[in-house]
Design a protein around this motif. Structure first.
Motif, PDB file in Angstrom:
ATOM      1  N   ARG A 166       0.861  -1.186   0.000  1.00 44.83           N
ATOM      2  CA  ARG A 166       0.000   0.000   0.000  1.00 44.83           C
ATOM      3  C   ARG A 166       0.892   1.229   0.000  1.00 44.83           C
ATOM      4  O   ARG A 166       1.890   1.304   0.726  1.00 44.83           O
ATOM      5  CB  ARG A 166      -0.930  -0.014   1.207  1.00 44.83           C
ATOM      6  CG  ARG A 166      -0.222  -0.056   2.545  1.00 44.83           C
ATOM      7  CD  ARG A 166      -1.142  -0.488   3.653  1.00 44.83           C
ATOM      8  NE  ARG A 166      -0.553  -0.251   4.967  1.00 44.83           N
ATOM      9  CZ  ARG A 166      -1.035  -0.753   6.105  1.00 44.83           C
ATOM     10  NH1 ARG A 166      -2.106  -1.524   6.071  1.00 44.83           N
ATOM     11  NH2 ARG A 166      -0.467  -0.466   7.255  1.00 44.83           N
ATOM     12  N   VAL A 167       0.532   2.196  -0.828  1.00 42.13           N
ATOM     13  CA  VAL A 167       1.388   3.361  -1.017  1.00 42.13           C
ATOM     14  C   VAL A 167       1.340   4.294   0.190  1.00 42.13           C
ATOM     15  O   VAL A 167       2.242   5.107   0.394  1.00 42.13           O
ATOM     16  CB  VAL A 167       0.981   4.110  -2.303  1.00 42.13           C
ATOM     17  CG1 VAL A 167      -0.331   4.846  -2.122  1.00 42.13           C
ATOM     18  CG2 VAL A 167       2.073   5.057  -2.762  1.00 42.13           C
ATOM     19  N   SER A 168       0.304   4.183   1.017  1.00 42.74           N
ATOM     20  CA  SER A 168       0.126   5.102   2.146  1.00 42.74           C
ATOM     21  C   SER A 168       1.330   5.124   3.072  1.00 42.74           C
ATOM     22  O   SER A 168       1.788   6.186   3.481  1.00 42.74           O
ATOM     23  CB  SER A 168      -1.127   4.731   2.936  1.00 42.74           C
ATOM     24  OG  SER A 168      -1.087   3.367   3.316  1.00 42.74           O
ATOM     25  N   ASP A 169       1.833   3.947   3.435  1.00 35.93           N
ATOM     26  CA  ASP A 169       3.029   3.903   4.282  1.00 35.93           C
ATOM     27  C   ASP A 169       4.107   2.989   3.713  1.00 35.93           C
ATOM     28  O   ASP A 169       5.136   2.759   4.363  1.00 35.93           O
ATOM     29  CB  ASP A 169       2.688   3.492   5.718  1.00 35.93           C
ATOM     30  CG  ASP A 169       2.023   2.123   5.810  1.00 35.93           C
ATOM     31  OD1 ASP A 169       1.943   1.416   4.783  1.00 35.93           O
ATOM     32  OD2 ASP A 169       1.580   1.753   6.917  1.00 35.93           O
ATOM     33  N   GLY A 170       3.888   2.476   2.505  1.00 33.74           N
ATOM     34  CA  GLY A 170       4.894   1.647   1.851  1.00 33.74           C
ATOM     35  C   GLY A 170       5.008   0.252   2.411  1.00 33.74           C
ATOM     36  O   GLY A 170       5.864  -0.523   1.971  1.00 33.74           O
ATOM     37  N   ARG A 171       4.153  -0.088   3.365  1.00 35.67           N
ATOM     38  CA  ARG A 171       4.266  -1.406   3.982  1.00 35.67           C
ATOM     39  C   ARG A 171       3.524  -2.452   3.155  1.00 35.67           C
ATOM     40  O   ARG A 171       2.765  -2.139   2.253  1.00 35.67           O
ATOM     41  CB  ARG A 171       3.750  -1.362   5.416  1.00 35.67           C
ATOM     42  CG  ARG A 171       4.640  -0.504   6.334  1.00 35.67           C
ATOM     43  CD  ARG A 171       4.285  -0.704   7.805  1.00 35.67           C
ATOM     44  NE  ARG A 171       5.281  -0.087   8.682  1.00 35.67           N
ATOM     45  CZ  ARG A 171       5.121   1.077   9.298  1.00 35.67           C
ATOM     46  NH1 ARG A 171       4.009   1.763   9.117  1.00 35.67           N
ATOM     47  NH2 ARG A 171       6.063   1.550  10.089  1.00 35.67           N
ATOM     48  N   GLY A 172       3.739  -3.711   3.518  1.00 34.44           N
ATOM     49  CA  GLY A 172       3.213  -4.797   2.720  1.00 34.44           C
ATOM     50  C   GLY A 172       4.142  -5.075   1.556  1.00 34.44           C
ATOM     51  O   GLY A 172       5.281  -4.598   1.499  1.00 34.44           O
ATOM     52  N   GLY A 173       3.676  -5.870   0.605  1.00 29.01           N
ATOM     53  CA  GLY A 173       4.484  -6.176  -0.558  1.00 29.01           C
ATOM     54  C   GLY A 173       5.315  -7.432  -0.392  1.00 29.01           C
ATOM     55  O   GLY A 173       5.330  -8.067   0.664  1.00 29.01           O
ATOM     56  N   ALA A 174       6.020  -7.762  -1.463  1.00 27.55           N
ATOM     57  CA  ALA A 174       6.733  -9.041  -1.543  1.00 27.55           C
ATOM     58  C   ALA A 174       8.153  -8.974  -1.002  1.00 27.55           C
ATOM     59  O   ALA A 174       8.846  -9.994  -0.959  1.00 27.55           O
ATOM     60  CB  ALA A 174       6.765  -9.514  -3.004  1.00 27.55           C
ATOM     61  N   GLY A 175       8.601  -7.789  -0.591  1.00 21.49           N
ATOM     62  CA  GLY A 175      10.022  -7.558  -0.350  1.00 21.49           C
ATOM     63  C   GLY A 175      10.735  -8.445   0.637  1.00 21.49           C
ATOM     64  O   GLY A 175      11.939  -8.619   0.546  1.00 21.49           O
TER      65      GLY A 175
END
Length: 717
Positions: A84-93
């Motif tokens: 989510r772009v709001s705080d950059g958290r989440g994702g596959a990283g």
């Protein structure tokens, strides 16, 4: 239940997410270089191994249509789609799909099987291949194995070994529900949430609140994909491209036959969940979402089947065999046109989800669908780029990507900065520029505030922000309230004049960027402030930052980086919808800046005495010598010569009164008083506030300040 301090005092501010920044728990050791390890493996052999796994159907979890491709695409999508772009958290990283809560989200049902199917490959390559990279690379290979040409792939995702405990997933206390608190009065998701239902990646496929509401479904799709920084074309491309493959599974009602999720399963299940008691429990009897059926007549081939079926036929809602709302074609034209997933003779009729039909009914989404139908090449290109964005969105600049398939093209969403086409300044020029900056009319507070405002936009969650690019001079950052735009403009104008004069005076190719000059100005100010306190310090400075252009800046997605609260500057946007208290917001921002509790404490204490507060506020400025890097913040906060009282009903501002005279000495915010009230933070503050603590404080502040200024220097990592 074992009792902990959190059980006894649940309101105590939790610093655990900062402790992880100070700990190294990887079993590979601190010298492990994952990018180097990945580049040492045979990439072609790795992809060949993954391709072979696609059609190696296992009896314990047989592949639909003899091909695991659709399952692996879902696995990769759900790994990356939490971003989510709001705080950059989440994702596959970091490969967090392996850990709670994601490994047990209802939307990830049976993806535990997909990861187990890949264990032999992970086992073979060991430390040369992270789970995080394997999950999304497998999705890429799956697409290619079914006839799709991907845009590229960049590795470099290093695994976490504990999961990300910093993510706030929502207010609900049970899965697959939507609390009224998740949306605001305008029916928009509250910051920082990205998904509309707890435990689902995006939206309920049956429709909002489990009803086949097409308009509401389209609204929620746009909300969730906007929060992932995807526009309408990218949204339609992703949904249509993903649903070109595979099927959904709802042989019967999940609640009747599916057992507990992995994190609630018994130990003998060995981390596998959703044990299914319906018939054989696998293959044609698989139960995942409770929705049943394929989208097209060729579920393992890239084609236009999904878009053609959706646009060329009418669809009606009905309850499928799993008891869930889904859509079937009106009439018999598509009846029994799809071979069975495990027995070709068990023909099925294509279906659609509410979310699919919503794309057709929404005029803007439909316009995109019709363009794709008219131009299959555009559909291919749009899906390839949207998929690449999906699985790389949290990876930061291309310089962090490794492997032979990294595209040459740099995308706007990767926040590009130009290469330096000049010689960088050396030690002599650095000292010359420091003197020029300090001889200008700019104060220590102005220089420190500007450097902090530039660098502290960095967030480690998706490697965005930071001082490189000098985007603080561009829209939208130059207009952010927290940056005091009028004062910021004065500082930037002065630094720009210094830069221009220096560059014009050079007869050689040595030049300085404004990005470097902003950071150098902060370094010079900190050195002067330390010297005024009697400490001789050298603030490290490494040149090489360049200045991005407005055209290289995605204003829309950069708006998400604007702080709604910044405890380091004692700033709170009174009009924002805050889901965290001021104290929690400070810790949250510190976590994104990779700070430990000690580093956070040193920074706050230093920024206060340096006068770096928003709008030159005196909150927390517990010193008579503003601009001097002393330990006054701690000595004056921790003394027993004063007592604190709130000055407003909300208890956001407090006054310190002299115990003997009653004189008002200082004003502070909740964030300021935290360093005297929180036992752990007070313990750190007592080190800095001791008679022999100032030198330790100055050293720690300088070290932490310097690290913040370098967080986005991926060109040196």
């Amino acid at each position: 239940m074992k009792q902990t301090d959190r059980n006894w005092w649940p309101d105590q501010l939790d610093l655990d997410i900062l402790d992880r920044n100070a700990q190294h728990i990887s079993p590979y050791g601190e010298d492990y270089d994952y990018a180097e390890e990945f580049e040492s493996l045979d990439y072609d052999e790795l992809k060949s191994d993954i391709r072979e796994a696609m059609t190696d159907s296992q009896e314990w979890w047989p592949a639909d249509y003899g091909h695991y491709g659709p399952l692996f695409i879902r696995m990769a999508w759900h790994s990356a789609g939490t971003y989510r772009v709001s705080d950059g958290r989440g994702g596959a990283g970091e490969g967090n799909q392996r850990f709670e809560p994601l490994n047990s989200w209802p939307d990830n049902a049976n993806l535990d099987k997909a990861r187990r199917l890949l264990w032999p490959i992970k086992q073979k390559y060991g430390k040369k291949l992270s789970w995080a990279d394997l999950l999304v690379l497998t999705g890429n290979v799956a697409l290619e194995s079914m006839g799709f040409e991907t845009f590229g792939f960049g590795a470099g995702r290093e695994d976490s070994f504990r999961g990300d405990k910093s993510v706030y997933w929502g207010p609900e206390d049970e899965m697959e529900v939507t609390s009224p608190e998740r949306f605001d009065e305008n029916n928009e998701l509250r910051n920082p949430l990205g998904n509309s239902v707890m435990g689902l990646i995006y939206v309920n496929p049956e429709g909002p609140y489990g009803e086949p509401d097409l308009e509401g479904s389209a609204h929620n799709i746009r909300e969730t994909f906007d929060n992932m920084a995807m526009n309408d074309e990218e949204t339609v491309a992703l949904i249509a491209g993903g649903h070109t493959f595979g099927k959904v599974h709802g042989a019967d009602d999940p609640e009747k036959f599916n057992g507990p999720e992995p994190s609630a399963a018994p130990v003998e299940s060995q981390g596998l969940g959703w044990e299914n008691d319906y018939e054989s429990g696998r293959g044609a009897d698989t139960i995942t979402s409770g929705i049943e059926g394929p989208w097209t007549d060729a579920p393992t081939r890239w084609d236009m089947g999904y878009i053609d079926n959706l646009l060329d036929h009418e669809w009606e809602a009905h309850k499928g065999p799993g008891g869930a709302w889904q859509w079937r074609p009106v009439g018999d034209e598509l009846k029994d046109t799809v071979p069975g997933a495990h027995n070709r003779n068990d023909a099925q009729t294509p279906m659609m989800l509410t979310t699919d039909v919503a794309l057709k009914e929404d005029p803007d989404y439909r316009e995109v669908l019709e363009r794709f139908q008219e131009d299959p090449g555009l559909f291919q290109e749009s899906f390839s780029k949207a998929w690449y964005k999906l699985i790389h969105r949290d990876m930061g600049p291309p310089s962090r990507l490794v492997g032979p398939e990294v595209p040459d093209e740099e995308m706007l969403w990767q926040d590009p900065v130009p290469d330096a086409d000049y010689e960088l300044i050396g030690e002599a020029e650095i000292e010359e520029l420091k003197s020029t900056i300090l001889d200008s009319e700019l104060s220590v507070s102005e220089l420190v505030s500007t450097a902090w405002a530039s660098a502290s936009t960095y967030r480690d969650s998706d490697k965005r922000g930071g001082a490189n690019g000098a985007r603080i001079r561009l829209r939208p950052q130059r207009d952010w309230e927290v940056n005091n735009p009028e004062e910021l403009s004065t500082v930037l104008d002065t630094l720009s004049e210094i830069r221009e004069a220096f560059n014009e005076s050079r007869s050689d190719d040595v030049r300085v960027s404004l990005a470097d000059l902003i950071v150098l100005g902060g370094a010079a100010a900190v050195e002067k402030a330390a010297a005024d306190a009697g400490h001789d310090v050298d603030v490290p400075f490494t040149p090489g930052r360049t200045d991005a252009s407005q055209e290289q800046t995605d204003v829309g997605s950069f708006n998400a980086l604007e702080p709604k609260a910044d405890g380091f500057r004692n700033y709170v946007d009174e009009d924002a919808d805050h889901y965290l208290s001021a104290e929690e917001a400070l810790v949250d921002r510190a976590e994104l800046l990779t700070l430990s509790p000690s580093e956070m404490t040193a920074l706050v204490g230093g920024l206060r005495v340096l006068g770096a507060n928003y709008d030159n506020s005196d909150l927390g400025v517990f010193t008579e010598d503003v601009g001097t890097l002393s330990n006054d913040f701690f000595t004056n906060l921790l003394t027993m010569d004063i007592e604190w009282e709130p000055v407003d009903d909300e208890e956001t501002v407090f006054e310190a009164h002299d115990r003997e005279t009653g004189e008002t000495k200082w004003k502070g915010s909740r964030v300021d008083l935290l360093f005297g009230s929180h036992s752990r933070l007070r313990a750190i503050g007592e080190v800095y506030g001791a008679d022999d603590g100032e030198e330790e404080f100055v050293e720690d502040f300088v070290d932490t300040w310097s690290r913040i200024m370098m967080l986005d220097r991926f060109d040196l990592q």
